[in-house]
Design a protein around this motif. Structure first.
Motif, PDB file in Angstrom:
ATOM      1  N   LYS A  35     -74.081  14.691 -57.399  1.00  0.00           N
ATOM      2  CA  LYS A  35     -72.658  14.693 -57.084  1.00  0.00           C
ATOM      3  C   LYS A  35     -71.845  15.584 -58.020  1.00  0.00           C
ATOM      4  O   LYS A  35     -70.678  15.852 -57.771  1.00  0.00           O
ATOM      5  CB  LYS A  35     -72.105  13.262 -57.147  1.00  0.00           C
ATOM      6  CG  LYS A  35     -72.585  12.364 -56.028  1.00  0.00           C
ATOM      7  CD  LYS A  35     -71.937  10.987 -56.131  1.00  0.00           C
ATOM      8  CE  LYS A  35     -72.327  10.094 -54.966  1.00  0.00           C
ATOM      9  NZ  LYS A  35     -71.687   8.767 -55.061  1.00  0.00           N
ATOM     10  N   GLY A  36     -72.465  16.008 -59.139  1.00  0.00           N
ATOM     11  CA  GLY A  36     -71.760  16.861 -60.085  1.00  0.00           C
ATOM     12  C   GLY A  36     -70.843  16.105 -61.024  1.00  0.00           C
ATOM     13  O   GLY A  36     -69.908  16.679 -61.584  1.00  0.00           O
ATOM     14  N   ILE A  37     -71.111  14.795 -61.222  1.00  0.00           N
ATOM     15  CA  ILE A  37     -70.258  13.988 -62.098  1.00  0.00           C
ATOM     16  C   ILE A  37     -71.013  13.512 -63.332  1.00  0.00           C
ATOM     17  O   ILE A  37     -70.499  12.679 -64.085  1.00  0.00           O
ATOM     18  CB  ILE A  37     -69.680  12.775 -61.324  1.00  0.00           C
ATOM     19  CG1 ILE A  37     -70.818  11.890 -60.796  1.00  0.00           C
ATOM     20  CG2 ILE A  37     -68.780  13.231 -60.198  1.00  0.00           C
ATOM     21  CD1 ILE A  37     -70.317  10.617 -60.119  1.00  0.00           C
ATOM     22  N   ALA A  38     -72.212  14.015 -63.541  1.00  0.00           N
ATOM     23  CA  ALA A  38     -72.987  13.621 -64.719  1.00  0.00           C
ATOM     24  C   ALA A  38     -72.451  14.313 -65.968  1.00  0.00           C
ATOM     25  O   ALA A  38     -71.883  15.407 -65.901  1.00  0.00           O
ATOM     26  CB  ALA A  38     -74.465  13.973 -64.511  1.00  0.00           C
ATOM     27  N   SER A  39     -72.631  13.664 -67.107  1.00  0.00           N
ATOM     28  CA  SER A  39     -72.253  14.277 -68.372  1.00  0.00           C
ATOM     29  C   SER A  39     -73.227  15.395 -68.713  1.00  0.00           C
ATOM     30  O   SER A  39     -74.297  15.527 -68.093  1.00  0.00           O
ATOM     31  CB  SER A  39     -72.255  13.233 -69.488  1.00  0.00           C
ATOM     32  OG  SER A  39     -73.575  12.755 -69.714  1.00  0.00           O
ATOM     33  N   GLN A  40     -72.874  16.223 -69.694  1.00  0.00           N
ATOM     34  CA  GLN A  40     -73.754  17.314 -70.103  1.00  0.00           C
ATOM     35  C   GLN A  40     -75.109  16.777 -70.547  1.00  0.00           C
ATOM     36  O   GLN A  40     -76.155  17.331 -70.198  1.00  0.00           O
ATOM     37  CB  GLN A  40     -73.102  18.106 -71.241  1.00  0.00           C
ATOM     38  CG  GLN A  40     -73.918  19.311 -71.710  1.00  0.00           C
ATOM     39  CD  GLN A  40     -74.020  20.392 -70.640  1.00  0.00           C
ATOM     40  OE1 GLN A  40     -73.114  20.555 -69.842  1.00  0.00           O
ATOM     41  NE2 GLN A  40     -75.126  21.124 -70.634  1.00  0.00           N
ATOM     42  N   LYS A  41     -75.096  15.671 -71.284  1.00  0.00           N
ATOM     43  CA  LYS A  41     -76.343  15.082 -71.764  1.00  0.00           C
ATOM     44  C   LYS A  41     -77.176  14.576 -70.600  1.00  0.00           C
ATOM     45  O   LYS A  41     -78.399  14.781 -70.558  1.00  0.00           O
ATOM     46  CB  LYS A  41     -76.038  13.924 -72.722  1.00  0.00           C
ATOM     47  CG  LYS A  41     -77.269  13.261 -73.309  1.00  0.00           C
ATOM     48  CD  LYS A  41     -76.887  12.158 -74.287  1.00  0.00           C
ATOM     49  CE  LYS A  41     -78.139  11.492 -74.861  1.00  0.00           C
ATOM     50  NZ  LYS A  41     -77.785  10.392 -75.799  1.00  0.00           N
ATOM     51  N   GLU A  42     -76.525  13.950 -69.617  1.00  0.00           N
ATOM     52  CA  GLU A  42     -77.258  13.443 -68.448  1.00  0.00           C
ATOM     53  C   GLU A  42     -77.816  14.586 -67.614  1.00  0.00           C
ATOM     54  O   GLU A  42     -78.939  14.500 -67.096  1.00  0.00           O
ATOM     55  CB  GLU A  42     -76.324  12.578 -67.607  1.00  0.00           C
ATOM     56  CG  GLU A  42     -75.985  11.242 -68.250  1.00  0.00           C
ATOM     57  CD  GLU A  42     -74.918  10.484 -67.475  1.00  0.00           C
ATOM     58  OE1 GLU A  42     -74.935   9.243 -67.498  1.00  0.00           O
ATOM     59  OE2 GLU A  42     -74.060  11.157 -66.852  1.00  0.00           O
TER      60      GLU A  42
END
Length: 386
Positions: free
Chosen positions: A11-18
């Motif tokens: 969805k493009g809502i993950a954090s950079q780390k995720e």
């Protein structure tokens, strides 16, 4: 890997780390990649179904691109390689292979052969498109809606007088390209790993709208009364009559639109105003950043972004890791490089209709890069190191 974390990534809502965690997991094995592709396909398909009732689409133009009809088969091998050091731009291009059930071969979604082109009809039934065949296209009610001629589907919808829009979806896997001529004579060339959802026949009085995941080149005939809308996740592209390239893979950090001819307007999906539309001129690239929701415009060499149509692989000042992703899509292979220094090194090159081995050998001969190639059940896996 937790399914919720994968879904956030899609969805493009993950954090950079995720995002980095999911990317490492995908690259860890072929089975992980297949699992990711299946979950992504389910999500995108469900999204298509949710938006079907909201989509507006429309009618006729004339004239489509014919200069791409005959693909060049020039076997001349030309290459210019130059090592450059630039900051890495992380672009991850992964497969968008979707699995469906096949009406044509009476198979369930799990039994469709891997690496085949799949057409989904308006009622959800699907058929495998065999390259090189010639056949009539028939909808679920037996109406003739067009025909297949080799690597091209052409819609005419002569038997149809629809009261509402009905859609087909064509999915092209890694390693292949395919052409569609829509019922209004708009031509679309789909790159590897691309899915296009489009009306079987445009209806008079509605705008023309299609939905894309992946990359495609559009040649749209001019019709000032009926704009043509290309819908990507987060960004819409409105045109009257023009030629342009769109790259919108789900895993990319940006959606890129390159204008070759004519004019296009870029605007974000929700709540846009007339003054918010960014108009591109020929030779410009508009890049929509998915994380910041901003659009940056730059002047580019358009041939670098359209060379794939004729089977040419081109890149300019591009990080090695991005080049590998292009090779994965083009040749339908899995490539891993654990060298951070090599991944961040940029190259400029152009390869015209050559084998993957030729490209890898060129890098090995010029830059002391070593590679091994293993043939597995589901394809080739290549490992690269310094």
């Amino acid at each position: 890997m937790e399914p919720t974390k994968i879904l956030k990534y899609i969805k493009g809502i993950a954090s950079q780390k995720e995002m980095e965690e999911v990317q490492r997991w995908i690259n860890a094995s072929h089975e992980n990649e297949r699992t990711f592709n299946l979950q992504k396909a389910r999500y995108i398909t469900s999204t298509f179904q949710e938006t079907a009732g909201l989509a507006n689409t429309n009618k006729s133009y004339n004239a489509y691109r014919t200069n791409i009809e005959k693909r060049s088969r020039n076997t001349q091998k030309s290459i210019r390689l130059k090592t450059l050091k630039y900051a890495a731009v992380l672009t991850v291009l992964l497969s968008t292979a979707y699995l469906f059930k096949s009406e044509f071969f009476n198979k369930t979604s799990d039994n469709i052969p891997e690496g085949t082109i799949v057409l989904e009809l308006e009622n959800g039934d699907t058929r495998v498109i065999e390259e090189g065949n010639s056949a009539q296209l028939v909808d679920s009610k037996g109406n003739t809606i067009g025909e297949q001629n080799g690597n091209k589907l052409e819609y005419n919808g002569n038997d149809l007088k629809p009261e509402k829009l009905t859609y087909n979806t064509l999915t092209v896997p890694y390693g292949k390209r395919f052409d569609i001529i829509l019922s209004d004579n708009t031509r679309v060339t789909l790159n590897a790993g691309t899915s296009l959802r489009y009306p079987v026949k445009f209806i008079k009085g509605h705008k023309r709208e299609v939905f894309i995941t992946g990359e495609a080149f559009f040649d749209v005939a001019k019709d000032e009364a009926h704009p043509f809308i290309v819908n990507t996740k987060g960004l819409n592209i409105s045109v009257l009559g023009t030629k342009f390239n769109v790259s919108s893979y789900p895993e990319d950090f940006s959606t890129k639109t390159v204008l070759v001819e004519g004019a296009v307007g870029l605007y974000q999906e929700a709540g846009h105003k007339k003054n918010d539309v960014i108009v591109l001129e020929p030779g410009q690239l508009g890049a929509f950043n998915k994380s910041t929701n901003t659009i940056a415009v730059d002047t580019v060499d358009t041939s670098l972004y359209t060379a794939w149509i004729d089977g040419t692989i081109s890149f300019k000042h591009e990080p090695f890791k991005n080049i590998l992703k292009k090779l994965e899509r083009h040749y339908n292979v899995s490539i891993h490089c654990d060298s951070k220094a090599l991944n961040e090194t940029s190259f400029t090159a152009s390869f015209n209709e050559v084998s993957l081995e030729y490209i890898l050998q060129t890098f090995e001969n010029n830059y002391d890069i070593k590679y091994t190639m293993d043939s597995l059940q589901h394809g080739k896996t290549i490992k690269i190191k310094l």
